[in-house]
Design an enzyme around this catalytic site. Structure first.
Site, PDB file in Angstrom:
ATOM      1  N   SER A 147       0.838  -1.210   0.000  1.00 53.75           N
ATOM      2  CA  SER A 147       0.000   0.000   0.000  1.00 53.75           C
ATOM      3  C   SER A 147       0.865   1.249   0.000  1.00 53.75           C
ATOM      4  O   SER A 147       1.767   1.377   0.819  1.00 53.75           O
ATOM      5  CB  SER A 147      -0.872   0.056   1.260  1.00 53.75           C
TER       6      SER A 147
ATOM      7  N   HIS B  97      -9.638   0.023  -7.582  1.00 51.67           N
ATOM      8  CA  HIS B  97      -8.484  -0.589  -6.931  1.00 51.67           C
ATOM      9  C   HIS B  97      -7.498  -0.958  -8.040  1.00 51.67           C
ATOM     10  O   HIS B  97      -7.857  -1.703  -8.942  1.00 51.67           O
ATOM     11  CB  HIS B  97      -9.042  -1.843  -6.226  1.00 51.67           C
TER      12      HIS B  97
ATOM     13  N   HIS C  41      -6.141  -9.135  -0.885  1.00 51.73           N
ATOM     14  CA  HIS C  41      -6.193  -9.232   0.582  1.00 51.73           C
ATOM     15  C   HIS C  41      -7.331 -10.138   1.025  1.00 51.73           C
ATOM     16  O   HIS C  41      -8.382 -10.189   0.383  1.00 51.73           O
ATOM     17  CB  HIS C  41      -6.405  -7.842   1.207  1.00 51.73           C
TER      18      HIS C  41
ATOM     19  N   TYR D 159      -9.311  -9.636   3.449  1.00 49.57           N
ATOM     20  CA  TYR D 159     -10.517  -8.873   3.814  1.00 49.57           C
ATOM     21  C   TYR D 159     -11.380  -8.519   2.607  1.00 49.57           C
ATOM     22  O   TYR D 159     -12.529  -8.125   2.758  1.00 49.57           O
ATOM     23  CB  TYR D 159     -10.160  -7.605   4.619  1.00 49.57           C
ATOM     24  N   GLU D 160     -10.827  -8.665   1.406  1.00 49.56           N
ATOM     25  CA  GLU D 160     -11.631  -8.417   0.207  1.00 49.56           C
ATOM     26  C   GLU D 160     -12.594  -9.569  -0.063  1.00 49.56           C
ATOM     27  O   GLU D 160     -13.486  -9.448  -0.901  1.00 49.56           O
ATOM     28  CB  GLU D 160     -10.722  -8.210  -1.010  1.00 49.56           C
TER      29      GLU D 160
ATOM     30  N   ALA E  57       2.766  -2.191   4.045  1.00 51.52           N
ATOM     31  CA  ALA E  57       2.623  -1.135   5.055  1.00 51.52           C
ATOM     32  C   ALA E  57       2.200  -1.831   6.342  1.00 51.52           C
ATOM     33  O   ALA E  57       1.416  -2.771   6.303  1.00 51.52           O
ATOM     34  CB  ALA E  57       1.553  -0.149   4.613  1.00 51.52           C
TER      35      ALA E  57
ATOM     36  N   MET F  58      -1.800  -6.698   7.127  1.00 54.18           N
ATOM     37  CA  MET F  58      -2.903  -7.530   6.616  1.00 54.18           C
ATOM     38  C   MET F  58      -2.504  -8.260   5.335  1.00 54.18           C
ATOM     39  O   MET F  58      -3.347  -8.522   4.468  1.00 54.18           O
ATOM     40  CB  MET F  58      -4.138  -6.664   6.363  1.00 54.18           C
ATOM     41  N   SER F  59      -1.225  -8.589   5.208  1.00 52.91           N
ATOM     42  CA  SER F  59      -0.786  -9.250   3.966  1.00 52.91           C
ATOM     43  C   SER F  59       0.480 -10.063   4.204  1.00 52.91           C
ATOM     44  O   SER F  59       0.836 -10.362   5.341  1.00 52.91           O
ATOM     45  CB  SER F  59      -0.507  -8.186   2.899  1.00 52.91           C
TER      46      SER F  59
ATOM     47  N   ASN G 162       2.362   3.686  10.850  1.00 49.96           N
ATOM     48  CA  ASN G 162       1.704   4.219  12.059  1.00 49.96           C
ATOM     49  C   ASN G 162       2.220   3.468  13.266  1.00 49.96           C
ATOM     50  O   ASN G 162       2.688   2.336  13.138  1.00 49.96           O
ATOM     51  CB  ASN G 162       0.174   4.067  11.957  1.00 49.96           C
TER      52      ASN G 162
ATOM     53  N   HIS H 165      -6.463   4.669   7.200  1.00 51.16           N
ATOM     54  CA  HIS H 165      -5.873   4.258   5.926  1.00 51.16           C
ATOM     55  C   HIS H 165      -5.188   5.414   5.189  1.00 51.16           C
ATOM     56  O   HIS H 165      -4.158   5.223   4.539  1.00 51.16           O
ATOM     57  CB  HIS H 165      -6.946   3.613   5.039  1.00 51.16           C
TER      58      HIS H 165
HETATM   59  N1  HPA Z   1      -2.565  -2.697  11.580  1.00 52.33           N
HETATM   60  C1  HPA Z   1      -2.806  -3.553  10.569  1.00 52.33           C
HETATM   61  N2  HPA Z   1      -2.459  -3.305   9.318  1.00 52.33           N
HETATM   62  C2  HPA Z   1      -1.835  -2.148   9.057  1.00 52.33           C
HETATM   63  C3  HPA Z   1      -1.556  -1.214  10.054  1.00 52.33           C
HETATM   64  C4  HPA Z   1      -1.949  -1.494  11.395  1.00 52.33           C
HETATM   65  O1  HPA Z   1      -1.746  -0.720  12.327  1.00 52.33           O
HETATM   66  N3  HPA Z   1      -0.918  -0.161   9.460  1.00 52.33           N
HETATM   67  C5  HPA Z   1      -0.814  -0.476   8.144  1.00 52.33           C
HETATM   68  N4  HPA Z   1      -1.375  -1.674   7.890  1.00 52.33           N
END
Ligand code: HPA
Length: 287
Positions: free
Chosen positions: A35, A66, A88, A90-91, A118, A221-222, A245, A259
């Site tokens: 991402s 996307h 992903h 979650y998709e 990310a 998440m990947s 983050n 996001h």
């Molecule tokens: N958690 C899960 N997935 C993420 C995060 C997070 O804090 N930041 C970027 N992808």
């Protein structure tokens, strides 16, 4: 119509054949752009681009607007193939669908995988914008009985019960550390343990505290299912997370993960990431 868990070898050969008939190169390195890191593929020259919907058997994207495409070409003179956009969990795709492009990479001749993502930083030493080279992962979804290798095993890809104790190549981790030194960014490049959760929601404070307790440094998440699939078919793997983050592990903390921030950090670090990946590719060429 009989439903099946996993693609057949023959179906994935059709995907690979479609690509091989249309590209004059044999890619050696597969790169998955995380991402906000899609611009890694912008460095590729002599580009040939295939939207996922054009490639036989690729999952059909359900998410509107996307980006999803394969980019073939040269990076630092090496034939590569990049995924701009990944699938992903979650998709709504099962993990074996999320990870299928890795097997297609294998079938077109790729031997090295560079996976990027990310992630939220759990290690308190990590700051936003840092890079964490993945030295190991915790397959949380696997703990819950979900794994990309479920279903009939085809030995042409790999064994039924593959080891995972050498998932992330230690030579490439050393190469990454050396490159960080050469680039003068050793202070922001770390090694650590990654975990993947299903998402799409970010984690609760209690969940993050638990992950920290079990030794996780970054959460996303990947990647984990892609790496498992890559190691199953014996690709050599290098992976890194861009820390977008800091995970919130205190109830008093006023921040919240979002996001937009994740994507912004990717964009703000694009030149560092591009150079880091280019240098990795150049070093892999020497191996
Ligand atoms: N958690 C899960 N997935 C993420 C995060 C997070 O804090 N930041 C970027 N992808």
């Amino acid at each position: 119509h009989r439903s099946r868990v996993g693609y057949t070898f023959e179906a994935l050969q059709e995907s690979a054949q479609y690509l091989l008939e249309r590209v004059p190169i044999k890619p050696k390195i597969g790169i998955i752009c995380g991402s906000g890191m899609g611009n890694i593929a912008d460095l590729v020259t002599n580009r040939l681009i295939f939207p996922y919907e054009d490639v036989p058997h690729f999952p059909v994207s359900t998410v509107h607007g996307h980006v999803g495409q394969l980019v073939f070409g040269y990076l630092e003179g090496i034939p590569v193939m990049c995924m701009q956009g990944r699938f992903h969990y979650y998709e709504g795709y099962p993990l074996w669908k999320c990870a299928m492009p890795v097997r297609v990479m294998k079938l077109v001749g790729v031997t090295y995988l560079i996976a990027t993502n990310a992630a939220g930083g759990l290690n308190p030493k990590f700051k936003v914008g840092d890079i964490m080279m993945v030295k190991d992962h915790v397959n949380m979804m696997g703990f819950a009985g979900n794994n990309p290798l479920q279903g009939p095993n085809d030995d042409r890809f790999g064994p039924r019960f593959p080891p995972m104790s050498k998932a992330y190549n230690t030579k490439l981790l050393d190469v990454g550390a050396k490159i960080a030194e050469e680039m003068g960014i050793s202070d922001i490049v770390h090694q650590g343990v990654y975990t993947c959760l299903g998402g799409p929601n970010y984690e609760t404070v209690a969940e993050l505290r638990m992950l920290r307790m079990i030794g996780v440094d970054a959460v996303g998440m990947s990647t984990v299912h892609e790496v498992i699939t890559a190691r199953h078919c014996d690709l050599t793997v290098f992976a890194f997370s861009l820390i977008t983050n800091q995970c919130i592990v205190d109830y008093e903390d006023l921040g919240e993960a979002n996001h937009a921030e994740v994507v912004d950090v990717g964009l703000s670090k694009q030149f560092v990431i591009q150079e880091f990946v280019s240098r990795m590719v150049l070093q892999i060429k020497e191996i």
